[in-house]
Design a protein around this motif. Structure first.
Motif, mmCIF file in Angstrom:
data_model
loop_
_atom_site.group_PDB
_atom_site.id
_atom_site.type_symbol
_atom_site.label_atom_id
_atom_site.label_comp_id
_atom_site.label_asym_id
_atom_site.label_seq_id
_atom_site.Cartn_x
_atom_site.Cartn_y
_atom_site.Cartn_z
ATOM 1 N N PHE A 105 -1.766 18.732 17.209
ATOM 2 C CA PHE A 105 -0.634 19.089 16.359
ATOM 3 C C PHE A 105 0.527 19.654 17.175
ATOM 4 C CE2 PHE A 105 1.384 22.420 13.656
ATOM 5 C CZ PHE A 105 2.055 21.550 12.801
ATOM 6 N N LEU A 106 0.244 20.539 18.114
ATOM 7 C CA LEU A 106 1.296 21.159 18.915
ATOM 8 C C LEU A 106 2.015 20.135 19.785
ATOM 9 C CD1 LEU A 106 -0.418 24.500 20.004
ATOM 10 C CD2 LEU A 106 1.409 24.193 18.310
ATOM 11 N N VAL A 107 1.241 19.256 20.438
ATOM 12 C CA VAL A 107 1.850 18.234 21.299
ATOM 13 C C VAL A 107 2.720 17.295 20.468
ATOM 14 C CG1 VAL A 107 1.354 16.242 22.763
ATOM 15 C CG2 VAL A 107 0.056 18.359 23.053
ATOM 16 N N LEU A 131 5.910 19.322 19.248
ATOM 17 C CA LEU A 131 6.832 19.825 20.266
ATOM 18 C C LEU A 131 7.433 18.727 21.141
ATOM 19 C CD1 LEU A 131 4.885 23.019 21.401
ATOM 20 C CD2 LEU A 131 6.800 22.876 19.786
ATOM 21 N N LEU A 132 6.704 17.626 21.322
ATOM 22 C CA LEU A 132 7.162 16.597 22.259
ATOM 23 C C LEU A 132 7.631 15.313 21.592
ATOM 24 C CD1 LEU A 132 4.435 16.851 25.068
ATOM 25 C CD2 LEU A 132 6.646 18.011 24.928
ATOM 26 N N SER A 133 7.586 15.241 20.265
ATOM 27 C CA SER A 133 7.833 13.959 19.594
ATOM 28 C C SER A 133 9.199 13.377 19.934
ATOM 29 C CB SER A 133 7.687 14.122 18.075
ATOM 30 O OG SER A 133 8.601 15.087 17.596
ATOM 31 N N ASP A 134 10.237 14.198 20.011
ATOM 32 C CA ASP A 134 11.572 13.666 20.301
ATOM 33 C C ASP A 134 11.664 13.062 21.701
ATOM 34 O OD1 ASP A 134 12.496 14.361 17.840
ATOM 35 O OD2 ASP A 134 13.367 16.273 18.467
ATOM 36 N N ARG A 135 10.972 13.655 22.660
ATOM 37 C CA ARG A 135 11.044 13.173 24.035
ATOM 38 C C ARG A 135 10.173 11.942 24.281
ATOM 39 N NH1 ARG A 135 10.531 18.958 27.312
ATOM 40 N NH2 ARG A 135 12.274 20.007 26.246
ATOM 41 N N LEU A 136 9.168 11.742 23.450
ATOM 42 C CA LEU A 136 8.198 10.682 23.705
ATOM 43 C C LEU A 136 8.754 9.287 23.437
ATOM 44 C CD1 LEU A 136 5.003 12.348 22.195
ATOM 45 C CD2 LEU A 136 5.531 11.991 24.610
ATOM 46 N N ILE A 138 -8.068 17.570 26.241
ATOM 47 C CA ILE A 138 -7.423 16.370 26.794
ATOM 48 C C ILE A 138 -7.274 15.287 25.736
ATOM 49 C CG2 ILE A 138 -7.593 14.548 28.530
ATOM 50 C CD1 ILE A 138 -9.122 16.561 30.290
ATOM 51 N N THR A 139 -8.314 15.066 24.926
ATOM 52 C CA THR A 139 -8.199 14.039 23.882
ATOM 53 C C THR A 139 -7.176 14.460 22.826
ATOM 54 O OG1 THR A 139 -10.099 14.988 22.685
ATOM 55 C CG2 THR A 139 -10.535 13.153 24.203
ATOM 56 N N GLY A 140 -7.118 15.754 22.500
ATOM 57 C CA GLY A 140 -6.096 16.214 21.569
ATOM 58 C C GLY A 140 -4.698 16.010 22.120
ATOM 59 N N PHE A 141 -4.529 16.253 23.414
ATOM 60 C CA PHE A 141 -3.236 16.055 24.071
ATOM 61 C C PHE A 141 -2.839 14.579 24.037
ATOM 62 C CE2 PHE A 141 -0.154 15.743 27.445
ATOM 63 C CZ PHE A 141 0.527 16.953 27.397
ATOM 64 N N GLY A 142 -3.758 13.698 24.411
ATOM 65 C CA GLY A 142 -3.454 12.266 24.409
ATOM 66 C C GLY A 142 -3.143 11.734 23.029
ATOM 67 N N ALA A 143 -3.940 12.148 22.036
ATOM 68 C CA ALA A 143 -3.703 11.688 20.668
ATOM 69 C C ALA A 143 -2.372 12.215 20.140
ATOM 70 C CB ALA A 143 -4.844 12.145 19.758
ATOM 71 N N GLY A 144 -2.001 13.431 20.550
ATOM 72 C CA GLY A 144 -0.723 13.987 20.133
ATOM 73 C C GLY A 144 0.460 13.230 20.698
ATOM 74 N N ILE A 145 0.274 12.571 21.842
ATOM 75 C CA ILE A 145 1.326 11.727 22.419
ATOM 76 C C ILE A 145 1.433 10.411 21.660
ATOM 77 C CG2 ILE A 145 1.973 10.386 24.468
ATOM 78 C CD1 ILE A 145 0.790 12.630 26.163
ATOM 79 N N VAL A 146 0.290 9.801 21.353
ATOM 80 C CA VAL A 146 0.299 8.493 20.685
ATOM 81 C C VAL A 146 0.836 8.594 19.264
ATOM 82 C CG1 VAL A 146 -1.148 6.597 19.848
ATOM 83 C CG2 VAL A 146 -1.610 7.629 22.084
ATOM 84 N N SER A 147 0.420 9.634 18.554
ATOM 85 C CA SER A 147 0.677 9.746 17.117
ATOM 86 C C SER A 147 2.118 9.539 16.686
ATOM 87 C CB SER A 147 0.156 11.105 16.623
ATOM 88 O OG SER A 147 0.683 11.420 15.369
ATOM 89 N N PRO A 148 3.103 10.227 17.265
ATOM 90 C CA PRO A 148 4.469 10.065 16.766
ATOM 91 C C PRO A 148 5.162 8.796 17.241
ATOM 92 C CG PRO A 148 4.337 11.914 18.324
ATOM 93 C CD PRO A 148 3.017 11.250 18.321
#
Length: 486
Positions: free
Chosen positions: A321-323, A326-331, A372-382
């Motif tokens: 959720f945090l990743v 917080l990072l959705s605009d940059r991704l 790590i899996t939470g971080f990776g999934a947080g990148i893919v999701s948005p």
């Protein structure tokens, strides 16, 4: 013109924006996402109370996801034809009734049937919530509404993970269903009194396509679970595999000859669209498919109770959720091949970190995997919904987004089934079983990430004008994805 410059006109009276429709949509979303995760930690208590074996417990989790994956596209078509508010309200009523049926179920069979009904109702809600929000709000209010909705969707997964363990510990597993009934009633009252109806479009509903796709998803899941239970050469397993194969062929044929296909076959000739489907399937499979197995291992092998298990597993959801927030605009700035392919590989590396359990078989050894899996999934999701929409002609954008979400849910369903089969195959060696399960997830994610990166890579000879420019990608990035921990 000079008058307007010299003496400003009196300010226009803005129509006040009502947030009641958004509250109605968010409450429905919260309930839907909640029940994708809340059951996971309560499985041992359910099995002890109802006498269900490992296979039955797999179905308690998986049948919800299978129904959601199999009917999501079809419910979208149905809502276009009948009206989104009407379909959403019907889904919400059915969701409340099936949740009540789950809470009073007297056998595992009855619970599985009620969870299937929950999944069908959830598909009707899932397919209509975002279009209803988009219909109600415009301009800046719409952007704010989507932001609030996304926050609620992300929070629902975390609340479900924790609430499942706490309620099972303090009040018993039935209360993970019964406690939400007042919320169901409140959501229905708000929806009836505040949501506007979309005009029926009169489109054809692809009933044969819906039936074929749902049958294929169910048969594939049954084949994997039955193969682990009775063997891969067992009659039931072979029949399930045969039905799945025939249903897939039937779906392809139906879609090719339908005048109103759910998914136009021409889309599968688009490399980027196929790449998104690969990512959606594999990242959900690898990041979340093993969670029921991990929950069982934590409670049966390490001695954690449901509440403590919930807290451990919630770490993944919190990071995710945090990743994502917080990072959705940059991704959306780097190339999709790098973001989606790289993040899927990262999820695979996170799953591989489970080998630490062999050296120290306790819950702390799982923390690197969860982070790590939470971080990776947080990148893919948005990112993946916007890439799916950008990969196809504008007229197919909604279909592409729905297909990507269906692929994601199917990945979760088959992930739960296959991970459970691998885990149970190790018998009493539960520590070896959980490690082997997560290593299989790692292999799938890393291989899929590399394949997806290749498919999403832009051909060099393609003109820049043929690709969505930065402004387009930024615009698409503001379109929300569906709830992800579901």
């Amino acid at each position: 013109m000079s008058a307007s410059l010299d003496s400003p006109a009196p300010p226009a009276t803005a129509t006040p924006v009502s947030w009641r429709p958004l509250v109605a949509a968010c409450l429905g979303t919260f309930l839907l996402v909640l029940y994708t995760t809340i059951v996971t930690v309560a499985l041992p208590r359910i099995g002890a109370d109802l006498g269900g074996d490992f296979t039955a417990l797999q179905w308690v989790v998986d049948v919800f996801t299978v129904a959601l994956a199999g009917l999501l596209l079809g419910m979208g078509s149905l809502s276009d034809a009948l009206g989104r508010r009407r379909v959403y309200l019907a889904g919400l009523v059915a969701f409340g009734l099936s949740t009540l049926a789950c809470g009073v179920a007297g056998s595992v069979t009855a619970l599985v049937a009620a969870r299937a009904a929950q999944g069908v109702a959830g598909a009707a809600m899932f397919a209509t919530i975002l279009p209803l929000v988009g219909l109600t709000y415009h301009g800046q209010a719409r952007a704010r509404a989507f932001a609030v909705w996304g926050t609620v969707a992300g929070a629902g997964g975390a609340v479900g993970t924790v609430a499942g363990g706490v309620l099972a510990d303090l009040l018993g597993w039935r209360w993970i269903f019964l406690a939400s009934l007042p919320l169901c009633v409140a959501a229905l009252i708000l929806a009836v009194t505040s949501l506007a109806e979309s005009p029926p479009g009169g489109q054809r509903v692809d009933v044969p396509g819906i039936v074929a796709f749902t049958l294929a998803a169910t048969a594939m899941t049954y084949t994997v679970i039955n193969g682990g239970d009775h063997g891969w050469g067992a009659t039931g397993t072979l029949v399930g595999a045969g039905v799945a194969a025939l249903a897939v062929v039937g779906f392809v044929l139906v879609e090719r000859h339908s005048r109103a296909p759910m998914v136009p076959p021409s889309l599968f000739g688009t490399r980027a669209f196929v790449g998104v489907l690969v990512v959606a399937f594999s990242y959900y499979f690898a990041a979340f498919g093993a969670l029921p197995v991990v929950s069982l291992w934590l409670q049966e092998t390490t001695g954690l109770g449901p509440t403590a298990t919930s807290v451990v597993l919630a770490l993944q959801v919190v990071v995710f959720f945090l990743v994502s927030a917080l990072l959705s605009d940059r991704l959306h700035r780097p190339a999709p091949s790098l973001v989606l392919g790289g993040a899927t590989v990262l999820i695979g590396l996170g799953c591989a970190a489970a080998v630490l359990v062999l050296a120290a078989p306790g819950w702390p050894a799982l923390l690197p995997m969860l982070v790590i899996t939470g971080f990776g999934a947080g990148i893919v999701s948005p990112v993946f919904p916007a890439v799916a929409i950008a990969a196809v002609p504008p007229s197919y954008g909604g279909t592409a987004g729905a297909a990507a979400n269906s692929s994601r849910q199917l990945g979760l369903a088959l992930g739960i089934a296959l991970c459970g089969t691998i885990y149970r195959g190790h018998g009493q060696d539960t520590t070896g079983g959980v490690v082997q399960t997560l290593l299989c997830c790692a292999a799938l994610a890393m291989a899929s990430g590399l394949v997806a990166a290749h498919l999403l890579r832009r051909p060099r000879q393609q003109n820049r004008s043929d690709q969505p420019n930065q402004a387009d990608r930024s615009d698409q990035s503001r379109q929300p994805s569906q709830p992800d921990h579901t």
